[in-house]
Design an enzyme around this catalytic site. Sequence first.
Site, PDB file in Angstrom:
ATOM      1  N   ASP A 128     -20.867  12.312 -14.982  1.00  0.00           N
ATOM      2  CA  ASP A 128     -22.299  12.081 -14.717  1.00  0.00           C
ATOM      3  C   ASP A 128     -22.519  11.246 -13.450  1.00  0.00           C
ATOM      4  O   ASP A 128     -23.645  10.849 -13.168  1.00  0.00           O
ATOM      5  CB  ASP A 128     -22.960  11.390 -15.926  1.00  0.00           C
ATOM      6  CG  ASP A 128     -22.276  10.061 -16.283  1.00  0.00           C
ATOM      7  OD1 ASP A 128     -21.330   9.650 -15.577  1.00  0.00           O
ATOM      8  OD2 ASP A 128     -22.691   9.431 -17.264  1.00  0.00           O
TER       9      ASP A 128
ATOM     10  N   CYS B   6       0.840  -1.215   0.000  1.00  0.00           N
ATOM     11  CA  CYS B   6       0.000   0.000   0.000  1.00  0.00           C
ATOM     12  C   CYS B   6       0.867   1.254   0.000  1.00  0.00           C
ATOM     13  O   CYS B   6       0.530   2.252  -0.652  1.00  0.00           O
ATOM     14  CB  CYS B   6      -0.901   0.042   1.231  1.00  0.00           C
ATOM     15  SG  CYS B   6      -2.102  -1.270   1.278  1.00  0.00           S
TER      16      CYS B   6
HETATM   17  C1  BEZ Z   1       0.525  -4.654   1.815  1.00  0.00           C
HETATM   18  O1  BEZ Z   1       0.060  -3.552   1.546  1.00  0.00           O
HETATM   19  O2  BEZ Z   1       1.728  -4.860   1.780  1.00  0.00           O
HETATM   20  C2  BEZ Z   1      -0.383  -5.802   2.146  1.00  0.00           C
HETATM   21  C3  BEZ Z   1      -1.558  -5.569   2.816  1.00  0.00           C
HETATM   22  C4  BEZ Z   1      -2.383  -6.643   3.111  1.00  0.00           C
HETATM   23  C5  BEZ Z   1      -2.031  -7.932   2.736  1.00  0.00           C
HETATM   24  C6  BEZ Z   1      -0.858  -8.135   2.049  1.00  0.00           C
HETATM   25  C7  BEZ Z   1      -0.025  -7.075   1.751  1.00  0.00           C
END
Ligand code: BEZ
Length: 221
Positions: free
Chosen positions: A138, A46
């Site tokens: 929209d 993330c």
């Molecule tokens: C990550 O962002 O590294 C991650 C998050 C949840 C499960 C596996 C990886």
Amino acid sequence: MPGLLLGDEFPNFEADTTIGRIKLHDFLGSSWGILFSHPKDFTPVCTTELACASRVSDEFEKRGVKMIALSIDSVEDHRNWSKDVMAFNDATETTLPFPIIADDKRELSVQLGMLDPDEMDSEGLPLTARCVFVIGPDKKLKLSILYPATTGRNFDELLRVIDSLQLTARKKVATPVNWKPGEEVMVIPSLSEAEATVLFPNGVTSKELPSGKNYLRYTQP
Ligand code: BEZ
């Protein structure tokens, strides 16, 4: 139960975010929008994704697309995590150029069908999958992509599909495999040859195929 379908009006939810409380449709105004969800704050994949989203945010802005992220933690966590994300980019700025929705009660993740049943937090609750929703001016859903938590997305691909969506919203064309802006596009099958000649003054070329059906028609948009 199917979740949101293409063409559905995107829910006008209210949520707390890193820029305060928003109502989605007011936040989007008359722009295109992209909402991308994340499993959890302070996680590695993330962090690389949000850092990349931040680096290419100018490209989304150029296309008139408002970005908004979502993760299942609080605004305070999001603000602290943003510092890590920006440090990962070696940026001096500590805030992201787009808001993050705080879905710490998982209400939106449930409503929008975004939970990944295979990935749990330390309390055994499911994490959010990596969803992408592209919303048109929209307020209708134009595209959705759903990746599991363990697979990071490709933001160049997201820009590419937005280029395709915006082009095909304006012209009666479709973009072929691996298409990139500037390349030839396909004339949509429902257009007659006469209509195609009028609509595409740059010309239409066809590829002959064994079926003899003249459906593989290219043009320069
Ligand atoms: C990550 O962002 O590294 C991650 C998050 C949840 C499960 C596996 C990886």
